[in-house]
Design a protein around this motif. Structure first.
Motif, PDB file in Angstrom:
ATOM      1  N   GLY A 387       0.806  -1.208   0.000  1.00 39.99           N
ATOM      2  CA  GLY A 387       0.000   0.000   0.000  1.00 39.99           C
ATOM      3  C   GLY A 387       0.839   1.259   0.000  1.00 39.99           C
ATOM      4  O   GLY A 387       0.515   2.250  -0.663  1.00 39.99           O
ATOM      5  N   VAL A 388       1.939   1.242   0.757  1.00 41.51           N
ATOM      6  CA  VAL A 388       2.835   2.398   0.800  1.00 41.51           C
ATOM      7  C   VAL A 388       3.506   2.600  -0.547  1.00 41.51           C
ATOM      8  O   VAL A 388       3.632   3.726  -1.048  1.00 41.51           O
ATOM      9  CB  VAL A 388       3.884   2.221   1.912  1.00 41.51           C
ATOM     10  CG1 VAL A 388       4.879   3.372   1.907  1.00 41.51           C
ATOM     11  CG2 VAL A 388       3.212   2.107   3.269  1.00 41.51           C
ATOM     12  N   VAL A 389       3.917   1.521  -1.183  1.00 41.44           N
ATOM     13  CA  VAL A 389       4.591   1.591  -2.473  1.00 41.44           C
ATOM     14  C   VAL A 389       3.682   2.204  -3.532  1.00 41.44           C
ATOM     15  O   VAL A 389       4.093   3.055  -4.328  1.00 41.44           O
ATOM     16  CB  VAL A 389       5.066   0.187  -2.906  1.00 41.44           C
ATOM     17  CG1 VAL A 389       5.554   0.204  -4.348  1.00 41.44           C
ATOM     18  CG2 VAL A 389       6.163  -0.307  -1.983  1.00 41.44           C
ATOM     19  N   VAL A 390       2.419   1.803  -3.536  1.00 44.77           N
ATOM     20  CA  VAL A 390       1.477   2.347  -4.518  1.00 44.77           C
ATOM     21  C   VAL A 390       1.114   3.788  -4.182  1.00 44.77           C
ATOM     22  O   VAL A 390       1.016   4.644  -5.071  1.00 44.77           O
ATOM     23  CB  VAL A 390       0.212   1.470  -4.588  1.00 44.77           C
ATOM     24  CG1 VAL A 390      -0.827   2.096  -5.508  1.00 44.77           C
ATOM     25  CG2 VAL A 390       0.559   0.067  -5.063  1.00 44.77           C
ATOM     26  N   SER A 391       0.923   4.085  -2.892  1.00 43.38           N
ATOM     27  CA  SER A 391       0.504   5.432  -2.484  1.00 43.38           C
ATOM     28  C   SER A 391       1.539   6.471  -2.860  1.00 43.38           C
ATOM     29  O   SER A 391       1.194   7.598  -3.247  1.00 43.38           O
ATOM     30  CB  SER A 391       0.242   5.465  -0.977  1.00 43.38           C
ATOM     31  OG  SER A 391      -0.816   4.600  -0.620  1.00 43.38           O
ATOM     32  N   VAL A 392       2.817   6.140  -2.753  1.00 42.18           N
ATOM     33  CA  VAL A 392       3.858   7.115  -3.064  1.00 42.18           C
ATOM     34  C   VAL A 392       3.935   7.391  -4.556  1.00 42.18           C
ATOM     35  O   VAL A 392       4.392   8.461  -4.988  1.00 42.18           O
ATOM     36  CB  VAL A 392       5.214   6.632  -2.509  1.00 42.18           C
ATOM     37  CG1 VAL A 392       5.784   5.519  -3.360  1.00 42.18           C
ATOM     38  CG2 VAL A 392       6.194   7.782  -2.400  1.00 42.18           C
ATOM     39  N   GLN A 393       3.486   6.460  -5.387  1.00 36.71           N
ATOM     40  CA  GLN A 393       3.497   6.664  -6.835  1.00 36.71           C
ATOM     41  C   GLN A 393       2.241   7.364  -7.330  1.00 36.71           C
ATOM     42  O   GLN A 393       2.222   7.906  -8.444  1.00 36.71           O
ATOM     43  CB  GLN A 393       3.641   5.319  -7.551  1.00 36.71           C
ATOM     44  CG  GLN A 393       4.939   4.596  -7.253  1.00 36.71           C
ATOM     45  CD  GLN A 393       5.049   3.306  -8.040  1.00 36.71           C
ATOM     46  OE1 GLN A 393       5.351   3.305  -9.226  1.00 36.71           O
ATOM     47  NE2 GLN A 393       4.795   2.198  -7.381  1.00 36.71           N
ATOM     48  N   ALA A 394       1.162   7.349  -6.526  1.00 33.77           N
ATOM     49  CA  ALA A 394      -0.089   8.009  -6.908  1.00 33.77           C
ATOM     50  C   ALA A 394      -0.012   9.496  -6.590  1.00 33.77           C
ATOM     51  O   ALA A 394       0.921   9.984  -5.942  1.00 33.77           O
ATOM     52  CB  ALA A 394      -1.253   7.356  -6.175  1.00 33.77           C
ATOM     53  N   ASP A 395      -0.992  10.227  -7.052  1.00 34.38           N
ATOM     54  CA  ASP A 395      -1.063  11.656  -6.748  1.00 34.38           C
ATOM     55  C   ASP A 395      -1.494  11.913  -5.311  1.00 34.38           C
ATOM     56  O   ASP A 395      -1.294  13.011  -4.786  1.00 34.38           O
ATOM     57  CB  ASP A 395      -2.056  12.344  -7.694  1.00 34.38           C
ATOM     58  CG  ASP A 395      -1.604  12.273  -9.143  1.00 34.38           C
ATOM     59  OD1 ASP A 395      -0.393  12.079  -9.376  1.00 34.38           O
ATOM     60  OD2 ASP A 395      -2.463  12.408 -10.036  1.00 34.38           O
ATOM     61  N   GLY A 396      -2.081  10.947  -4.705  1.00 33.46           N
ATOM     62  CA  GLY A 396      -2.521  11.076  -3.327  1.00 33.46           C
ATOM     63  C   GLY A 396      -3.224   9.819  -2.873  1.00 33.46           C
ATOM     64  O   GLY A 396      -3.505   8.924  -3.677  1.00 33.46           O
ATOM     65  N   ALA A 397      -3.499   9.750  -1.563  1.00 30.80           N
ATOM     66  CA  ALA A 397      -4.120   8.555  -0.989  1.00 30.80           C
ATOM     67  C   ALA A 397      -5.323   8.933  -0.151  1.00 30.80           C
ATOM     68  O   ALA A 397      -5.357   9.988   0.497  1.00 30.80           O
ATOM     69  CB  ALA A 397      -3.116   7.778  -0.143  1.00 30.80           C
ATOM     70  N   LEU A 398      -6.330   8.065  -0.165  1.00 35.27           N
ATOM     71  CA  LEU A 398      -7.481   8.151   0.727  1.00 35.27           C
ATOM     72  C   LEU A 398      -7.331   7.060   1.780  1.00 35.27           C
ATOM     73  O   LEU A 398      -7.154   5.891   1.449  1.00 35.27           O
ATOM     74  CB  LEU A 398      -8.786   7.953  -0.038  1.00 35.27           C
ATOM     75  CG  LEU A 398      -9.345   9.135  -0.835  1.00 35.27           C
ATOM     76  CD1 LEU A 398     -10.661   8.728  -1.485  1.00 35.27           C
ATOM     77  CD2 LEU A 398      -9.530  10.341   0.049  1.00 35.27           C
ATOM     78  N   LEU A 399      -7.420   7.447   3.047  1.00 35.12           N
ATOM     79  CA  LEU A 399      -7.259   6.489   4.139  1.00 35.12           C
ATOM     80  C   LEU A 399      -8.633   6.176   4.724  1.00 35.12           C
ATOM     81  O   LEU A 399      -9.310   7.059   5.234  1.00 35.12           O
ATOM     82  CB  LEU A 399      -6.343   7.071   5.217  1.00 35.12           C
ATOM     83  CG  LEU A 399      -5.999   6.159   6.392  1.00 35.12           C
ATOM     84  CD1 LEU A 399      -5.312   4.885   5.917  1.00 35.12           C
ATOM     85  CD2 LEU A 399      -5.112   6.897   7.392  1.00 35.12           C
ATOM     86  N   VAL A 400      -9.029   4.906   4.632  1.00 35.49           N
ATOM     87  CA  VAL A 400     -10.342   4.466   5.120  1.00 35.49           C
ATOM     88  C   VAL A 400     -10.192   3.873   6.515  1.00 35.49           C
ATOM     89  O   VAL A 400      -9.316   3.026   6.745  1.00 35.49           O
ATOM     90  CB  VAL A 400     -10.966   3.431   4.158  1.00 35.49           C
ATOM     91  CG1 VAL A 400     -12.322   2.969   4.688  1.00 35.49           C
ATOM     92  CG2 VAL A 400     -11.110   4.021   2.760  1.00 35.49           C
ATOM     93  N   ALA A 401     -11.028   4.327   7.456  1.00 34.79           N
ATOM     94  CA  ALA A 401     -11.047   3.788   8.816  1.00 34.79           C
ATOM     95  C   ALA A 401     -12.471   3.363   9.145  1.00 34.79           C
ATOM     96  O   ALA A 401     -13.428   4.021   8.732  1.00 34.79           O
ATOM     97  CB  ALA A 401     -10.555   4.820   9.812  1.00 34.79           C
ATOM     98  N   ARG A 402     -12.605   2.267   9.874  1.00 32.66           N
ATOM     99  CA  ARG A 402     -13.946   1.781  10.226  1.00 32.66           C
ATOM    100  C   ARG A 402     -14.314   2.217  11.635  1.00 32.66           C
ATOM    101  O   ARG A 402     -13.518   2.089  12.571  1.00 32.66           O
ATOM    102  CB  ARG A 402     -14.013   0.257  10.130  1.00 32.66           C
ATOM    103  CG  ARG A 402     -15.415  -0.294  10.425  1.00 32.66           C
ATOM    104  CD  ARG A 402     -15.492  -1.781  10.178  1.00 32.66           C
ATOM    105  NE  ARG A 402     -15.383  -2.100   8.767  1.00 32.66           N
ATOM    106  CZ  ARG A 402     -16.388  -2.025   7.896  1.00 32.66           C
ATOM    107  NH1 ARG A 402     -17.573  -1.623   8.303  1.00 32.66           N
ATOM    108  NH2 ARG A 402     -16.196  -2.351   6.641  1.00 32.66           N
ATOM    109  N   TYR A 403     -15.519   2.733  11.759  1.00 30.79           N
ATOM    110  CA  TYR A 403     -16.049   3.195  13.039  1.00 30.79           C
ATOM    111  C   TYR A 403     -16.023   2.064  14.070  1.00 30.79           C
ATOM    112  O   TYR A 403     -16.504   0.963  13.815  1.00 30.79           O
ATOM    113  CB  TYR A 403     -17.485   3.689  12.839  1.00 30.79           C
ATOM    114  CG  TYR A 403     -18.223   4.044  14.102  1.00 30.79           C
ATOM    115  CD1 TYR A 403     -18.268   5.342  14.560  1.00 30.79           C
ATOM    116  CD2 TYR A 403     -18.886   3.060  14.841  1.00 30.79           C
ATOM    117  CE1 TYR A 403     -18.958   5.670  15.716  1.00 30.79           C
ATOM    118  CE2 TYR A 403     -19.567   3.371  15.994  1.00 30.79           C
ATOM    119  CZ  TYR A 403     -19.607   4.689  16.429  1.00 30.79           C
ATOM    120  OH  TYR A 403     -20.282   4.995  17.583  1.00 30.79           O
ATOM    121  N   GLY A 404     -15.427   2.346  15.228  1.00 31.41           N
ATOM    122  CA  GLY A 404     -15.424   1.398  16.332  1.00 31.41           C
ATOM    123  C   GLY A 404     -14.526   0.206  16.138  1.00 31.41           C
ATOM    124  O   GLY A 404     -14.516  -0.691  16.985  1.00 31.41           O
ATOM    125  N   SER A 405     -13.760   0.158  15.043  1.00 33.72           N
ATOM    126  CA  SER A 405     -12.894  -0.987  14.772  1.00 33.72           C
ATOM    127  C   SER A 405     -11.425  -0.574  14.684  1.00 33.72           C
ATOM    128  O   SER A 405     -10.563  -1.176  15.320  1.00 33.72           O
ATOM    129  CB  SER A 405     -13.323  -1.680  13.477  1.00 33.72           C
ATOM    130  OG  SER A 405     -12.438  -2.731  13.148  1.00 33.72           O
TER     131      SER A 405
END
Length: 495
Positions: A387-405
């Motif tokens: 995920g880090v490898v792909v994120s650094v090559q993209a224009d930006g990243a969206l970080l998804v977090a789950r409520y209560g998890s």
């Protein structure tokens, strides 16, 4: 925690309070059933001095008795009286039991003493008090009779009793249930507050933004139908979840007007946060607005995009990076003409190295020019480095977090992993957020828009035809893939 936070914690964990109250009531009921009934027998004594001449002597006698009343009450629980009562044949109680169960009460500023005895046997309780009444009078008179005198200075009269309660005084079911319920309520509230204090899971957008130092550009509400209908198509297109995805679409477009992101990596801290579902639904929402979207499944270890969309998993990204398949042969069309999907392909032995290769960088550069926006579903950041490898090559990243998890520690570690490689964090998405009651009433009624009033979205100038509504789902919730004008256009752009 302030008072408002405590009330919020109790409201969110109402089931703990309810369970605690039920346990308290059950315990009170169990104690009530298993407690043997007890009866109280009582008698009231009145003390007065022997007759004397003159009012002054009478007043002095009354004051004398009032001063000694507390001593008479203590005399009721003395060893001497208990032994004399226990010596009465047929009672069946010991001196210790008499002392333990016989109580004395003296009203303030009076010459009365109330004595009561508690026992499981109604008849025995009354018999013991009768014996106490006789023996106590004898004991007081013997003590208050001066040496050589014939009469006692104090006369003891039985004013009330002896009598016994017709019904048991214990247990009291109503009182026990009330006390059990209150104790359970207090314990449940305390447990809910303590759990909220030690709970480190992310539950609010404010906490998510503070931990990541990035804006929360989307809050996807919890939807119990999501397990059976993951995509916002068909009946789910009018759900609050679909509307939240449209808000995410709008916010994503205006995150940075100076440097708009054309290639966006969708990732999460750990597995099970809903990143793949978010990526698929965001792609559908963008298509509704008239954008040509290319969705890339770069989670080479656990690919799920094709499973959600009902497409074939091969050929895919792995085949393209290894040079075994042309990009145009691997891309599939889904739904309407504006959504293209590049599956993951067969799992490689070295996913991280393959995703970080020059071939991947060249591929992303080519994809950036072939679609309005490219969404990349990546592996979780903390599990592997993919995920880090792909994120650094993209224009930006969206970080998804789950409520209560997702825990706060996991979010902090995931953010640090992105910052360490200077990856651009566009924003965060809180998945499974809880809606208020007002929102629950608002959405269903407001989203019922007549079909003839729907306004078609507009595409960017010069990029394909206008988008149309997403067609009905096929079979298990997916739309069958077939070559369309979009794949032909993509083939011409990539050549």
């Amino acid at each position: 925690m302030n008072l408002q936070s405590q009330l919020t914690a109790v409201r969110r964990r109402w089931w703990i309070v309810l369970a605690s109250v039920m346990v308290g009531l059950a315990a009170a009921g169990l104690i009530t059933v298993n407690t043997q009934p007890r009866y109280d027998a009582s008698v009231t004594f009145f003390f007065v001095t022997t007759p004397a001449d003159g009012l002054l002597a009478a007043a002095q006698g009354s004051a004398y008795v009032q001063q000694r009343t507390k001593s008479y009450a203590a005399l009721l629980t003395s060893d001497r009286l208990a032994q004399s009562v226990a010596a009465e044949p047929g009672l069946g109680v010991t001196a210790g039991e008499v002392q333990a169960r016989l109580t004395a009460l003296t009203p303030v500023s009076s010459v009365l003493v109330d004595a009561s005895f508690s026992d499981r046997n109604q008849a025995r309780a009354l018999r013991v008090v009768e014996v106490v009444a006789v023996q106590f009078v004898k004991l007081v008179q013997s003590i208050e009779t001066p040496t050589g005198a014939k009469n006692s200075l104090v006369k003891v009269e039985v004013m009330n009793g002896p009598r016994v309660t017709p019904e048991p005084v214990a247990p009291d079911p109503a009182r026990n249930l009330v006390l059990g319920g209150l104790l359970g309520l207090f314990a449940g509230v305390a447990a809910a507050i303590v759990r909220a204090m030690v709970d480190r899971a992310v539950r609010t957008a404010e906490v998510l933004s503070r931990l990541t130092s990035a804006p929360v550009i989307g809050e996807i509400p919890y939807d119990k139908s999501m397990k059976s209908a993951k995509l916002i198509v068909g009946a789910s297109a009018k759900s609050p979840r679909a509307e939240a995805m449209r808000k995410l679409r709008t916010n994503l477009r205006f995150v940075d007007l100076q440097e708009p992101a054309r290639v966006v990596a969708v990732t999460s801290a750990v597995q099970g946060e809903g990143k793949t579902t978010a990526a698929c639904n965001l792609a559908i929402a963008l298509c509704e607005a008239g954008w040509q979207v290319l969705l890339v499944d770069a989670d080479l270890r656990r690919p799920q995009v094709t499973e959600y969309l009902g497409l074939t998993g091969r050929p895919g990204l792995t085949d393209v990076l290894l040079g075994e398949v042309e990009l145009t042969d691997a891309v599939q069309s889904w739904g309407d003409r504006s959504l293209l999907v590049l599956p993951a392909g067969p799992p490689p032995p070295n996913p991280s190295e393959l995703l970080g290769s020059k071939g991947m960088a060249d591929l992303l550069a080519s994809l950036r020019e072939s679609a309005d926006i490219v969404l990349i579903d990546t592996a979780p950041l903390l599990a592997v480095t993919d995920g880090v490898v792909v994120s650094v090559q993209a224009d930006g990243a969206l970080l998804v977090a789950r409520y209560g998890s997702t825990s706060q520690a996991q979010l902090t570690a995931a953010t640090q992993a992105l910052r360490a490689v200077d990856a651009r964090l566009l924003g965060c998405v809180l998945n499974g957020a809880r809606r208020s009651v007002a929102e629950g009433r608002y959405y269903p009624s407001y989203l019922e828009v007549p079909a003839q009033h729907a306004v078609p979205g507009r595409r960017r100038a010069g990029v394909g035809p206008e988008a149309t509504d997403v067609p009905a789902q096929n079979g298990a919730g997916a739309v069958a893939a077939a070559p369309t004008d979009a794949t032909q256009e993509f083939s011409q752009v990539t050549k």
